[in-house]
Motif scaffolding. Sequence first.
Motif, mmCIF file in Angstrom:
data_model
loop_
_atom_site.group_PDB
_atom_site.id
_atom_site.type_symbol
_atom_site.label_atom_id
_atom_site.label_comp_id
_atom_site.label_asym_id
_atom_site.label_seq_id
_atom_site.Cartn_x
_atom_site.Cartn_y
_atom_site.Cartn_z
ATOM 1 N N LEU A 1 0.800 -1.178 0.144
ATOM 2 C CA LEU A 1 -0.199 0.047 -0.025
ATOM 3 C C LEU A 1 0.939 1.247 -0.038
ATOM 4 C CD1 LEU A 1 -2.800 -0.989 2.542
ATOM 5 C CD2 LEU A 1 -3.040 -0.959 -0.022
ATOM 6 N N GLY A 2 2.252 1.192 -0.118
ATOM 7 C CA GLY A 2 3.236 2.314 -0.233
ATOM 8 C C GLY A 2 3.469 2.779 0.914
ATOM 9 N N VAL A 3 3.495 2.090 2.136
ATOM 10 C CA VAL A 3 3.885 2.659 3.616
ATOM 11 C C VAL A 3 4.973 1.891 3.904
ATOM 12 C CG1 VAL A 3 3.073 2.815 6.030
ATOM 13 C CG2 VAL A 3 1.259 3.356 4.126
ATOM 14 N N SER A 4 6.000 2.644 4.378
ATOM 15 C CA SER A 4 7.128 2.158 4.752
ATOM 16 C C SER A 4 7.262 2.329 6.534
ATOM 17 C CB SER A 4 8.559 2.689 4.179
ATOM 18 O OG SER A 4 8.479 4.071 4.424
ATOM 19 N N SER A 5 6.624 3.168 6.929
ATOM 20 C CA SER A 5 6.966 3.423 8.554
ATOM 21 C C SER A 5 5.246 3.714 8.995
ATOM 22 C CB SER A 5 7.787 4.607 8.638
ATOM 23 O OG SER A 5 7.831 4.970 9.828
ATOM 24 N N TYR A 6 4.978 3.016 10.208
ATOM 25 C CA TYR A 6 3.936 3.018 10.638
ATOM 26 C C TYR A 6 3.635 2.784 12.080
ATOM 27 C CZ TYR A 6 3.907 -1.934 9.593
ATOM 28 O OH TYR A 6 4.213 -3.366 9.442
ATOM 29 N N CYS A 7 2.669 3.108 12.635
ATOM 30 C CA CYS A 7 2.175 2.733 14.081
ATOM 31 C C CYS A 7 1.346 1.479 13.977
ATOM 32 C CB CYS A 7 1.441 3.950 14.733
ATOM 33 S SG CYS A 7 2.507 5.215 15.153
ATOM 34 N N LEU A 8 1.327 0.610 15.194
ATOM 35 C CA LEU A 8 0.464 -0.545 14.730
ATOM 36 C C LEU A 8 -0.359 -0.736 15.934
ATOM 37 C CD1 LEU A 8 0.262 -3.490 13.281
ATOM 38 C CD2 LEU A 8 2.279 -3.995 14.550
ATOM 39 N N VAL A 9 -1.505 -1.025 15.978
ATOM 40 C CA VAL A 9 -2.594 -1.013 17.040
ATOM 41 C C VAL A 9 -3.709 -2.330 16.604
ATOM 42 C CG1 VAL A 9 -4.700 0.092 17.920
ATOM 43 C CG2 VAL A 9 -2.747 1.305 16.942
ATOM 44 N N ALA A 10 -3.609 -3.130 17.771
ATOM 45 C CA ALA A 10 -4.140 -4.497 17.743
ATOM 46 C C ALA A 10 -4.784 -5.107 18.909
ATOM 47 C CB ALA A 10 -3.003 -5.356 16.954
ATOM 48 N N HIS A 11 -5.701 -5.859 18.604
ATOM 49 C CA HIS A 11 -6.467 -6.441 19.716
ATOM 50 C C HIS A 11 -6.580 -8.111 19.770
ATOM 51 C CE1 HIS A 11 -10.731 -7.536 21.181
ATOM 52 N NE2 HIS A 11 -10.021 -7.315 22.245
ATOM 53 N N ASP A 12 -6.602 -8.677 20.748
ATOM 54 C CA ASP A 12 -6.759 -10.248 20.685
ATOM 55 C C ASP A 12 -5.886 -10.868 19.703
ATOM 56 O OD1 ASP A 12 -8.941 -12.257 21.779
ATOM 57 O OD2 ASP A 12 -8.536 -12.490 19.670
ATOM 58 N N ILE A 13 -6.209 -11.671 19.003
ATOM 59 C CA ILE A 13 -5.268 -12.542 18.102
ATOM 60 C C ILE A 13 -4.607 -11.365 17.179
ATOM 61 C CG2 ILE A 13 -5.207 -13.946 16.076
ATOM 62 C CD1 ILE A 13 -7.071 -15.890 17.546
ATOM 63 N N GLY A 14 -5.085 -10.447 16.803
ATOM 64 C CA GLY A 14 -4.391 -9.382 16.086
ATOM 65 C C GLY A 14 -3.178 -8.852 16.748
ATOM 66 N N ALA A 15 -3.243 -8.801 17.983
ATOM 67 C CA ALA A 15 -2.280 -8.487 19.140
ATOM 68 C C ALA A 15 -1.058 -9.544 18.969
ATOM 69 C CB ALA A 15 -2.588 -8.146 20.355
ATOM 70 N N TRP A 16 -1.482 -10.802 18.926
ATOM 71 C CA TRP A 16 -0.696 -11.916 18.744
ATOM 72 C C TRP A 16 0.148 -11.703 17.487
ATOM 73 C CZ3 TRP A 16 -3.337 -17.318 19.224
ATOM 74 C CH2 TRP A 16 -4.050 -17.400 20.598
ATOM 75 N N VAL A 17 -0.464 -11.154 16.451
ATOM 76 C CA VAL A 17 0.419 -11.041 15.333
ATOM 77 C C VAL A 17 1.196 -9.635 15.383
ATOM 78 C CG1 VAL A 17 -0.029 -10.560 12.694
ATOM 79 C CG2 VAL A 17 -1.440 -12.379 13.740
#
Length: 302
Positions: free
Chosen positions: A103-119
Motif C-alpha cells: 500500500l506504499g507505506v514504509s513506516s507506521y504505527c501498529l494497533v491491535a486487539h486479541d489475536i491481532g495483538a498476537w500477530v
Amino acid sequence: MLTNNPVHDLPLQHLTGFTHRWVDADGVRLHAVEGGRTGGPAVVLLAGFPQTWWAWRKVMPRLAERFHVIAIDLPGQGHSERPERGYDTHTAAAHVHAAVKALGVSSYCLVAHDIGAWVAFSLALNFENHLRRVALLDAGIPGVTLPETIFTDPDRAWKTWHFAFHTVPELPETLLAGREREYVGWFLTVKALSPSTFDDTELDHYAAAVAADGGLRASLAYYRDAAESARRNREALQQRRLTVPVLGISSSHGSIPDMAASLSPCADNTTGIVVPDAGHFIPDEQPDAVADALTGFLADGH
C-alpha cells in the motif's frame, strides 16, 4: 478492485470515507480498508477472533482526522484469503507487513486487539525498524503472557476454555459447522461487559465471516499454531527486546488486568491505561476512550 475479493460469499461492510483494497502480500491476498489523511502518519489496525476489520469501525473515523488509517483483515479473516497453512503469528505478521508495503507505506504505527495483538507482537519482533509505536489491547501473547494451562474453576474457565477446544483436531469443525452464529454470539455477548454491545446485524456479520469460504478452519488455525508462535517468540526474545514504545490497553472487565505490566519484561518503553466500563471488546464498548488514548499516544511519535 472488487473483482480481486477472494471471499465472494461475504457481503462487504462500508464505512464513509474509507476504501476497500486487496493487495498481494507475499502470495496471500489481504483485504485492507484505507482512509483518513493522505500523507499523514500511518496507523495500521488489526482485529482478533471472532471479528474482522469492522471491529474498528467506531474508532477509525476519529483516527482519520489526524492519521492515514489502514485496517487489515488478517490471513483467513474477513475478506482476506484463507491460505491452507501458515497461521503462526510470525508467518501471518510477514504477510501483514507485506500488505502495508504494497500500500506504499514504509513506516507506521501498529494497533491491535486479541489475536491481532498476537500477530502485532511478532511483527514488532521482526520489523521493528518500520514501526513508530505499538498499542496492544487485551491479549495474552503466545510464549510471553498467554497461559500454558487452562483454568478449570468456573470463575475463570469461561475466559480461556476455548484455547484448548480450538486446538483439538476436527472436533470443533464437526460441532460448529452450521452453528457459527450461536458460537460467535456467545463470545461477543458474554465477553463484552454489556450483553447488548453487539446488535443482531453485527453478530450476523461476524458469524458469516467465520462461516464463509474456510473461515472457521482459518480461525481455529491461529490457536492450533499458537505453540509454534510461542516457540518463535521465545526464540526471538532471546536475541532482543522491543525498543519501540508500547502502549498496553486493558479494561475494567477484560482478560488481562494490566497489559503494560505483562509486556514490560520484553519491552524497554511500556506504558499502560485501563479503560473503565468495558469488557474484552474495548474498541466496540468504549470507542471514544480508545480513540482518545490512541490519538495521544500515536501523536507523540510524530
